[in-house]
Design a protein around this motif. Structure first.
Motif, PDB file in Angstrom:
ATOM      1  N   ALA A  24     -42.028 -71.553  -5.939  1.00 25.64           N
ATOM      2  CA  ALA A  24     -40.679 -71.673  -5.771  1.00 25.64           C
ATOM      3  C   ALA A  24     -40.114 -72.913  -6.768  1.00 25.64           C
ATOM      4  O   ALA A  24     -38.921 -72.731  -7.163  1.00 25.64           O
ATOM      5  N   GLU A  25     -41.010 -73.747  -6.829  1.00 26.04           N
ATOM      6  CA  GLU A  25     -40.449 -74.987  -7.809  1.00 26.04           C
ATOM      7  C   GLU A  25     -40.408 -74.618  -9.040  1.00 26.04           C
ATOM      8  O   GLU A  25     -39.394 -74.860  -9.605  1.00 26.04           O
ATOM      9  N   ILE A  26     -41.251 -73.719  -9.515  1.00 21.89           N
ATOM     10  CA  ILE A  26     -41.141 -73.191 -11.087  1.00 21.89           C
ATOM     11  C   ILE A  26     -39.883 -72.303 -10.915  1.00 21.89           C
ATOM     12  O   ILE A  26     -39.296 -72.466 -11.984  1.00 21.89           O
ATOM     13  N   HIS A  27     -39.704 -71.653  -9.952  1.00 22.31           N
ATOM     14  CA  HIS A  27     -38.576 -70.562 -10.256  1.00 22.31           C
ATOM     15  C   HIS A  27     -37.320 -71.504 -10.318  1.00 22.31           C
ATOM     16  O   HIS A  27     -36.287 -71.145 -10.909  1.00 22.31           O
ATOM     17  N   GLU A  28     -37.084 -72.691  -9.407  1.00 26.00           N
ATOM     18  CA  GLU A  28     -35.975 -73.560  -9.711  1.00 26.00           C
ATOM     19  C   GLU A  28     -36.092 -74.119 -11.104  1.00 26.00           C
ATOM     20  O   GLU A  28     -34.875 -74.461 -11.702  1.00 26.00           O
ATOM     21  N   ARG A  29     -36.909 -74.639 -11.594  1.00 20.04           N
ATOM     22  CA  ARG A  29     -37.032 -75.167 -12.815  1.00 20.04           C
ATOM     23  C   ARG A  29     -36.473 -74.138 -13.945  1.00 20.04           C
ATOM     24  O   ARG A  29     -35.817 -74.655 -14.886  1.00 20.04           O
ATOM     25  N   LEU A  30     -37.038 -73.079 -13.897  1.00 20.24           N
ATOM     26  CA  LEU A  30     -36.751 -72.012 -14.646  1.00 20.24           C
ATOM     27  C   LEU A  30     -35.171 -71.721 -14.704  1.00 20.24           C
ATOM     28  O   LEU A  30     -34.361 -71.587 -15.666  1.00 20.24           O
ATOM     29  N   ASP A  31     -34.597 -71.674 -13.455  1.00 16.93           N
ATOM     30  CA  ASP A  31     -33.265 -71.463 -13.298  1.00 16.93           C
ATOM     31  C   ASP A  31     -32.417 -72.520 -13.985  1.00 16.93           C
ATOM     32  O   ASP A  31     -31.412 -72.266 -14.589  1.00 16.93           O
ATOM     33  N   PHE A  32     -32.756 -73.922 -13.454  1.00 18.44           N
ATOM     34  CA  PHE A  32     -32.154 -75.020 -14.315  1.00 18.44           C
ATOM     35  C   PHE A  32     -32.411 -74.888 -15.760  1.00 18.44           C
ATOM     36  O   PHE A  32     -31.250 -74.995 -16.331  1.00 18.44           O
ATOM     37  N   ALA A  33     -33.286 -74.627 -16.669  1.00 21.79           N
ATOM     38  CA  ALA A  33     -33.579 -74.388 -17.836  1.00 21.79           C
ATOM     39  C   ALA A  33     -32.741 -73.487 -18.491  1.00 21.79           C
ATOM     40  O   ALA A  33     -32.032 -73.724 -19.400  1.00 21.79           O
ATOM     41  N   GLU A  34     -32.384 -71.964 -17.609  1.00 25.84           N
ATOM     42  CA  GLU A  34     -31.596 -70.986 -18.320  1.00 25.84           C
ATOM     43  C   GLU A  34     -30.272 -71.575 -18.043  1.00 25.84           C
ATOM     44  O   GLU A  34     -29.393 -71.237 -18.776  1.00 25.84           O
ATOM     45  N   ARG A  35     -29.791 -72.344 -17.050  1.00 30.02           N
ATOM     46  CA  ARG A  35     -28.311 -72.680 -17.000  1.00 30.02           C
ATOM     47  C   ARG A  35     -27.996 -73.624 -18.157  1.00 30.02           C
ATOM     48  O   ARG A  35     -27.003 -73.538 -18.451  1.00 30.02           O
ATOM     49  N   LEU A  36     -29.044 -74.606 -18.446  1.00 28.85           N
ATOM     50  CA  LEU A  36     -28.957 -75.478 -19.277  1.00 28.85           C
ATOM     51  C   LEU A  36     -28.716 -74.975 -20.544  1.00 28.85           C
ATOM     52  O   LEU A  36     -27.816 -75.305 -21.481  1.00 28.85           O
ATOM     53  N   LEU A  37     -29.553 -73.891 -20.961  1.00 33.66           N
ATOM     54  CA  LEU A  37     -29.547 -73.284 -22.216  1.00 33.66           C
ATOM     55  C   LEU A  37     -28.394 -72.608 -22.324  1.00 33.66           C
ATOM     56  O   LEU A  37     -27.738 -72.087 -23.444  1.00 33.66           O
ATOM     57  N   SER A  38     -27.811 -71.863 -21.326  1.00 32.70           N
ATOM     58  CA  SER A  38     -26.519 -70.896 -21.480  1.00 32.70           C
ATOM     59  C   SER A  38     -25.260 -71.716 -21.706  1.00 32.70           C
ATOM     60  O   SER A  38     -24.397 -71.250 -22.022  1.00 32.70           O
ATOM     61  N   ARG A  39     -25.327 -72.910 -21.380  1.00 29.33           N
ATOM     62  CA  ARG A  39     -23.876 -73.867 -21.415  1.00 29.33           C
ATOM     63  C   ARG A  39     -23.583 -74.138 -22.967  1.00 29.33           C
ATOM     64  O   ARG A  39     -24.620 -74.573 -23.746  1.00 29.33           O
ATOM     65  N   PRO A  40     -22.292 -73.939 -23.173  1.00 34.83           N
ATOM     66  CA  PRO A  40     -21.757 -74.199 -24.698  1.00 34.83           C
ATOM     67  C   PRO A  40     -21.928 -75.726 -24.671  1.00 34.83           C
ATOM     68  O   PRO A  40     -21.715 -76.575 -23.632  1.00 34.83           O
ATOM     69  N   GLY A  41     -21.956 -76.245 -25.825  1.00 38.25           N
ATOM     70  CA  GLY A  41     -21.901 -77.558 -26.171  1.00 38.25           C
ATOM     71  C   GLY A  41     -23.217 -78.084 -26.587  1.00 38.25           C
ATOM     72  O   GLY A  41     -24.207 -77.572 -27.027  1.00 38.25           O
ATOM     73  N   PRO A  42     -23.239 -79.613 -26.671  1.00 40.34           N
ATOM     74  CA  PRO A  42     -24.545 -80.192 -26.968  1.00 40.34           C
ATOM     75  C   PRO A  42     -25.591 -80.129 -26.282  1.00 40.34           C
ATOM     76  O   PRO A  42     -25.428 -80.015 -25.016  1.00 40.34           O
ATOM     77  N   GLY A  43     -26.704 -79.610 -26.812  1.00 42.04           N
ATOM     78  CA  GLY A  43     -27.863 -79.389 -25.820  1.00 42.04           C
ATOM     79  C   GLY A  43     -27.809 -77.821 -25.349  1.00 42.04           C
ATOM     80  O   GLY A  43     -28.699 -77.498 -24.530  1.00 42.04           O
ATOM     81  N   GLY A  44     -26.990 -77.115 -25.533  1.00 43.74           N
ATOM     82  CA  GLY A  44     -26.797 -75.881 -24.679  1.00 43.74           C
ATOM     83  C   GLY A  44     -27.059 -74.841 -25.988  1.00 43.74           C
ATOM     84  O   GLY A  44     -27.719 -75.161 -27.104  1.00 43.74           O
ATOM     85  N   GLY A  45     -27.420 -73.521 -25.374  1.00 43.07           N
ATOM     86  CA  GLY A  45     -27.763 -72.608 -26.496  1.00 43.07           C
ATOM     87  C   GLY A  45     -26.763 -71.963 -27.352  1.00 43.07           C
ATOM     88  O   GLY A  45     -27.097 -71.195 -28.322  1.00 43.07           O
ATOM     89  N   ASP A  46     -25.483 -72.501 -27.294  1.00 42.11           N
ATOM     90  CA  ASP A  46     -24.553 -72.076 -28.198  1.00 42.11           C
ATOM     91  C   ASP A  46     -24.215 -73.044 -29.262  1.00 42.11           C
ATOM     92  O   ASP A  46     -23.130 -73.408 -29.337  1.00 42.11           O
ATOM     93  N   LYS A  47     -24.906 -73.285 -30.173  1.00 44.02           N
ATOM     94  CA  LYS A  47     -24.796 -74.164 -31.246  1.00 44.02           C
ATOM     95  C   LYS A  47     -24.330 -73.675 -32.356  1.00 44.02           C
ATOM     96  O   LYS A  47     -24.570 -72.368 -32.796  1.00 44.02           O
ATOM     97  N   ALA A  48     -23.399 -74.397 -32.873  1.00 45.81           N
ATOM     98  CA  ALA A  48     -22.736 -74.044 -34.216  1.00 45.81           C
ATOM     99  C   ALA A  48     -23.549 -74.167 -35.398  1.00 45.81           C
ATOM    100  O   ALA A  48     -24.459 -75.251 -35.472  1.00 45.81           O
ATOM    101  N   GLU A  49     -23.703 -73.218 -36.401  1.00 40.24           N
ATOM    102  CA  GLU A  49     -24.602 -73.527 -37.577  1.00 40.24           C
ATOM    103  C   GLU A  49     -23.879 -74.697 -38.422  1.00 40.24           C
ATOM    104  O   GLU A  49     -22.725 -74.529 -38.662  1.00 40.24           O
TER     105      GLU A  49
END
Length: 91
Positions: free
Chosen positions: A64-89
């Motif tokens: 369950a802890e690993i699942h929570e961490r994975l969800d957090f990482a996915e939310r962090l990467l899907s967020r636009p902006g600095p540190g997110g997955g939507d980086k401009a080239e």
């Protein structure tokens, strides 16, 4: 021609004796590994079941802890902006 027959029969005999020896050793080890029925008490069975339940609960909580961490990482990467997955080239 006689040497082929002799060596062939010796090889067959050694193979058969080796197989019988290994089967006997395997049977002996299995017989020694079995716990006599009078040594397995209900209290011992309950202790074994409790330990298994504790191990499964620990595994479930870690999963369950690993699942929570994975969800957090996915939310962090899907967020636009600095540190997110939507980086401009860079241009």
């Amino acid at each position: 021609m006689d040497l082929v027959v002799v060596f062939g029969s010796v090889i067959v005999m050694v193979t058969i004796l080796g197989g019988m020896t290994l089967s006997g050793v395997r049977y002996w080890v299995r017989a020694k590994a079995k716990l006599p029925a009078d040594e397995v008490t209900p209290a011992l069975q309950d202790a074994i079941h409790d330990e298994i339940d504790r191990a499964l609960a620990a595994r479930d909580s870690e999963l369950a802890e690993i699942h929570e961490r994975l969800d957090f990482a996915e939310r962090l990467l899907s967020r636009p902006g600095p540190g997110g997955g939507d980086k401009a080239e860079p241009k």
